[in-house]
Design a protein around this motif. Structure first.
Motif, PDB file in Angstrom:
ATOM      1  N   LYS A 180      75.451  35.581  34.179  1.00 36.11           N
ATOM      2  CA  LYS A 180      76.429  36.168  34.946  1.00 36.11           C
ATOM      3  C   LYS A 180      76.503  36.246  36.151  1.00 36.11           C
ATOM      4  CE  LYS A 180      75.077  39.721  31.925  1.00 36.11           C
ATOM      5  NZ  LYS A 180      74.191  38.834  31.802  1.00 36.11           N
ATOM      6  N   THR A 181      76.007  36.988  36.237  1.00 33.33           N
ATOM      7  CA  THR A 181      75.525  37.541  38.381  1.00 33.33           C
ATOM      8  C   THR A 181      76.189  36.453  39.544  1.00 33.33           C
ATOM      9  OG1 THR A 181      74.344  39.451  37.903  1.00 33.33           O
ATOM     10  CG2 THR A 181      74.448  38.550  40.717  1.00 33.33           C
ATOM     11  N   THR A 182      74.607  35.149  38.899  1.00 36.31           N
ATOM     12  CA  THR A 182      75.348  33.829  39.453  1.00 36.31           C
ATOM     13  C   THR A 182      77.118  33.205  39.444  1.00 36.31           C
ATOM     14  OG1 THR A 182      73.351  33.310  38.643  1.00 36.31           O
ATOM     15  CG2 THR A 182      74.449  31.988  39.024  1.00 36.31           C
TER      16      THR A 182
ATOM     17  N   PHE B 144      78.961  45.227  43.598  1.00 37.18           N
ATOM     18  CA  PHE B 144      77.184  44.793  42.970  1.00 37.18           C
ATOM     19  C   PHE B 144      76.514  45.258  41.243  1.00 37.18           C
ATOM     20  CE2 PHE B 144      78.701  43.530  47.418  1.00 37.18           C
ATOM     21  CZ  PHE B 144      78.326  42.371  47.744  1.00 37.18           C
ATOM     22  N   GLN B 145      75.310  44.846  41.500  1.00 38.66           N
ATOM     23  CA  GLN B 145      74.738  44.364  40.287  1.00 38.66           C
ATOM     24  C   GLN B 145      73.891  46.311  40.350  1.00 38.66           C
ATOM     25  OE1 GLN B 145      73.266  41.902  37.882  1.00 38.66           O
ATOM     26  NE2 GLN B 145      71.730  43.096  35.989  1.00 38.66           N
ATOM     27  N   ASN B 146      73.272  45.861  41.395  1.00 37.10           N
ATOM     28  CA  ASN B 146      71.889  46.115  42.207  1.00 37.10           C
ATOM     29  C   ASN B 146      72.936  46.928  43.320  1.00 37.10           C
ATOM     30  OD1 ASN B 146      72.448  44.048  43.018  1.00 37.10           O
ATOM     31  ND2 ASN B 146      70.093  43.883  43.775  1.00 37.10           N
TER      32      ASN B 146
ATOM     33  N   LEU C 167      83.682  43.728  38.125  1.00 37.27           N
ATOM     34  CA  LEU C 167      82.391  44.716  38.369  1.00 37.27           C
ATOM     35  C   LEU C 167      81.212  43.905  37.463  1.00 37.27           C
ATOM     36  CD1 LEU C 167      85.260  47.822  36.843  1.00 37.27           C
ATOM     37  CD2 LEU C 167      84.544  46.650  39.639  1.00 37.27           C
ATOM     38  N   ASP C 168      79.783  43.796  38.417  1.00 35.48           N
ATOM     39  CA  ASP C 168      78.760  43.893  37.701  1.00 35.48           C
ATOM     40  C   ASP C 168      78.135  44.056  37.010  1.00 35.48           C
ATOM     41  OD1 ASP C 168      77.105  42.315  37.084  1.00 35.48           O
ATOM     42  OD2 ASP C 168      76.486  41.081  39.211  1.00 35.48           O
ATOM     43  N   GLU C 169      78.373  45.054  35.805  1.00 34.12           N
ATOM     44  CA  GLU C 169      77.779  46.186  35.025  1.00 34.12           C
ATOM     45  C   GLU C 169      77.679  47.498  35.851  1.00 34.12           C
ATOM     46  OE1 GLU C 169      73.317  45.420  34.195  1.00 34.12           O
ATOM     47  OE2 GLU C 169      73.877  42.948  34.230  1.00 34.12           O
ATOM     48  N   PRO C 170      79.048  47.790  35.704  1.00 34.38           N
ATOM     49  CA  PRO C 170      79.282  49.118  36.158  1.00 34.38           C
ATOM     50  C   PRO C 170      78.571  50.465  35.877  1.00 34.38           C
ATOM     51  CG  PRO C 170      81.143  48.137  35.265  1.00 34.38           C
ATOM     52  CD  PRO C 170      80.329  46.843  35.323  1.00 34.38           C
TER      53      PRO C 170
END
Ligand SMILES: Nc1ncnc2c1ncn2[C@@H]1O[C@H](COP(=O)(O)OP(=O)(O)OP(=O)(O)O)[C@@H](O)[C@H]1O
Ligand SMILES: [Mg+2]
Lengths: 256, 351
Positions: free
Chosen positions: A44-46, A86-88, A177-180
């Protein structure tokens, strides 16, 4: 409502021996909230990183708002109208919350070195407008009172909001949005949910990676499922939830 | 933005002090005016490097190369070497432009590098420039090699010659005093430029790159161009300082542009407080004056106390320099007078 905003076709990405994405195609329509789910390491993030130009892809094309997206340069992607979080969390830690959002205006403003040195009228007007817009956005995401605090001093939930404000400052057509909700408590998640619903009301298209199933199923118009880099399903939430392939992917992952 | 009466009074006091300073110094010896002038040159260099290192976070160990470029441009265009004698107000902008181009040429291949790798490449670039200056004496004698270039023209504005003394009433305006005032004006301009850049769209982009390059790219900053801009701006300041150095000194040779000088300027930026203009100025002043003070006091003090010289001032200078850096890094890692952001960060840790 039904015009296509983003159309990705045949996206592939490999990291050494890992095929992180394999022939992924998807279509996101204007004004919808499009969910992207899948087990850990599904890619997913990729996919976000490919869409926003941060990772070079191996193959595939992305059409965005009717034109081919220049995936080789992230700032061109931002200019075309894709913004992300970003996720992190990646904030400018030693800048204030307000300055973080002001940086987001960079791509929509023009002042260069010389107009800054000469403090031209145009530059001063633009700076004032940048500041005003940044203040509005902090207010919009609900952290106006933290404007002058350093990003690093904000609570986790507020940092996630600040990232959204910074992304919104680029005037995106698509917000990714990556895992908000990761790491948020129940109250914060509820507030986030109404924030995203507000974004939809304001006409923004949202691409949402999220592990919180309740949030995804409650919010999204359509959901795609990635597993080992392949899209195994794409449908309305109820259909996806009932899809045997999806159930197997999740059960397989949790059983492993 | 408006100033209180107290601020205005303070500012006026500082201005008067700065204007009177060279005459006070001159009464202690013209050497002190010269020392002050070199200190101001180092302040200019530090402010230039601060754009690259302090704002944009790009560790540059070859900064003296741009100082060298500016100095040689001045030397070649205003000396008997080529028989050219252009006025300084023509040469300084040329020097700044050439240094700016050199900055872009250095910057371009390093855009993908960070931290240690960037430091090594820039260090190499600094050395290359110096070695060029050393060797470009044949087949065409461009730089006159290690012997350097002599008899460089001083500044000249109409009848006003910066190498001669003028007397107005009872005040003697020696050459160094005239340069002092000129340097003060340039310094003022550079401070204003730096402050304006810092609070601008470009300044924010520099800091954003320093803080998180990936987030900066995703936020729509063209990091390649903005980094090149930092190199170019920093280099231009170095070029202007170099031109003034050549005129004040009257001769240039490759020896003035060794790695040590780059490290010295970097130390000034770091000691004072990366990113904060006032801190950088304080750092440059400290590292310029303290060694000179030692030079003038250590020997007489030792002779008075012990009747002979025990420690060479030069040795002590390096010792103090080293100790100052180690102590700063230990007790004030963000510098003596850090950028507000860093200062806030520290008080937060203390709380
Ligand atoms: N920079 C990288 N270098 C090497 N491998 C990578 C890199 N980024 C991701 N991968 C690999 O690609 C695969 C997909 O990772 P990705 O981060 O996209 O998964 P994800 O779906 O976002 O997972 P999660 O839910 O844990 O965030 C994983 O196997 C991961 O190890
Ligand atoms: Mg992920």
């Amino acid at each position: 409502m039904n015009t296509v905003l983003l159309e990705a076709s045949g996206i592939g990405k490999r990291f050494g021996g890992v095929q992180a994405l394999k022939d992924v195609s998807l279509t996101i329509k204007s004004g919808e909230i499009y969910g992207l789910i899948g087990p850990n390491g599904a890619g997913k993030t990729t996919l976000f990183n490919v869409f926003t130009g941060l990772y070079p892809r191996d193959c595939g094309e992305v059409q965005f708002a009717g034109a081919a997206l220049d995936l080789a340069s992230p700032h061109a992607v931002a200019a075309a109208g894709i913004a992300r979080t970003f996720q992190n969390i990646r904030l400018f830690a030693n800048m204030t919350a307000l300055e973080n959002v002001m940086v987001g205006r960079h791509v929509r403003t023009r002042a260069g070195v010389f107009s800054a040195i000469l403090r031209t009228r145009a530059e001063r007007t633009e700076e004032a407008a940048i500041r005003r817009r940044a203040e509005e956005l902090l207010h919009y995401v609900g952290i106006a009172d933290r404007a002058d605090d350093l990003a690093r001093q904000l609570s986790y939930g507020d940092q996630r909001r600040l990232e959204i404000a910074r992304a919104l400052a680029t005037d995106p057509k698509l917000l990714a949005l990556d895992e908000p909700a990761a790491g948020m408590n129940a109250t914060e998640t509820t507030a986030l949910r109404s924030l995203i619903e507000g974004l939809r009301r304001d006409g923004l298209t949202v691409l949402l990676i999220e592990h919180d199933v309740k949030l995804v199923m409650g919010l999204c118009d359509r959901v795609a499922v990635l597993d080992y880099g392949e899209k195994i399903a794409e449908d309305v939430p109820e259909a996806v939830r009932a899809n045997p392939k999806v159930i197997e992917a999740y059960l397989g992952a949790s059983a492993a | 933005m408006s100033m209180s009466a107290r601020d205005k009074f303070g500012l006026a006091l500082i201005a008067v002090a700065l204007i009177a300073l060279p005459f006070v110094l001159a009464s202690a010896g013209t050497a002190w005016v010269r020392i002050t002038n070199f200190a101001v040159l180092f302040v200019l260099l530090s402010l230039g490097l601060n754009i690259v290192v302090g704002f944009a976070g790009l560790l540059d160990l070859g900064y003296v190369a741009f100082f060298a470029v500016g100095a040689y441009v001045y030397a070649l265009l205003a000396s008997p070497h080529f028989g050219l004698h252009l006025p300084f107000w023509v040469i300084l902008p040329i020097g700044a432009t050439v240094a700016c181009v050199a900055g872009v040429i250095l910057g371009a291949p390093t855009l993908r590098l960070r931290g240690d790798y960037l430091a090594i490449v820039t260090l190499g670039f600094g050395e290359i420039v110096r070695i060029f200056m050393n060797n470009l004496s044949s087949p065409v004698n461009l730089t006159n090699g290690p012997k350097g270039i002599n008899r460089i023209d001083p500044f000249q504005i109409g009848p006003l010659n910066f190498s001669a003394s003028d007397t107005i009433g009872t005040l003697v305006f020696s050459g160094p005093i005239k340069y002092y005032y000129f340097l003060l004006l340039v310094l003022l301009a550079v401070i204003v430029i730096n402050r304006r850049l810092q609070d601008s769209r470009i300044g924010r982009a520099w800091v954003a790159i320093r803080e998180d390059e990936i987030a900066a790219r995703a936020s729509g900053i063209n990091t390649r161009n903005i980094k090149l801009l930092a190199f170019a701006m920093g280099a231009s300041f170095g070029g202007i300082a170099g031109g003034m150095f050549a005129a004040i000194q009257g001769f240039v040779s490759p020896e003035s542009f060794v790695l040590n000088e780059s490290i010295m300027v970097l130390a000034m930026v770091v000691l004072g407080g990366m990113g904060n203009i006032w801190g950088v100025i304080a750092g440059a002043m400290l590292l310029s004056f303290v060694p000179e003070l030692l030079r003038y006091t250590v020997e007489p003090v030792q002779r008075a106390l012990f009747g002979k010289l025990l420690v060479d001032p030069e040795v002590l200078r390096m010792l103090v320099f080293g100790a100052a850096l180690v102590l700063t890094m230990r007790f004030r890692p963000a510098g003596l007078w850090p950028e507000t952001r860093h200062r806030r960060e520290m008080s937060e840790n203390r709380a």
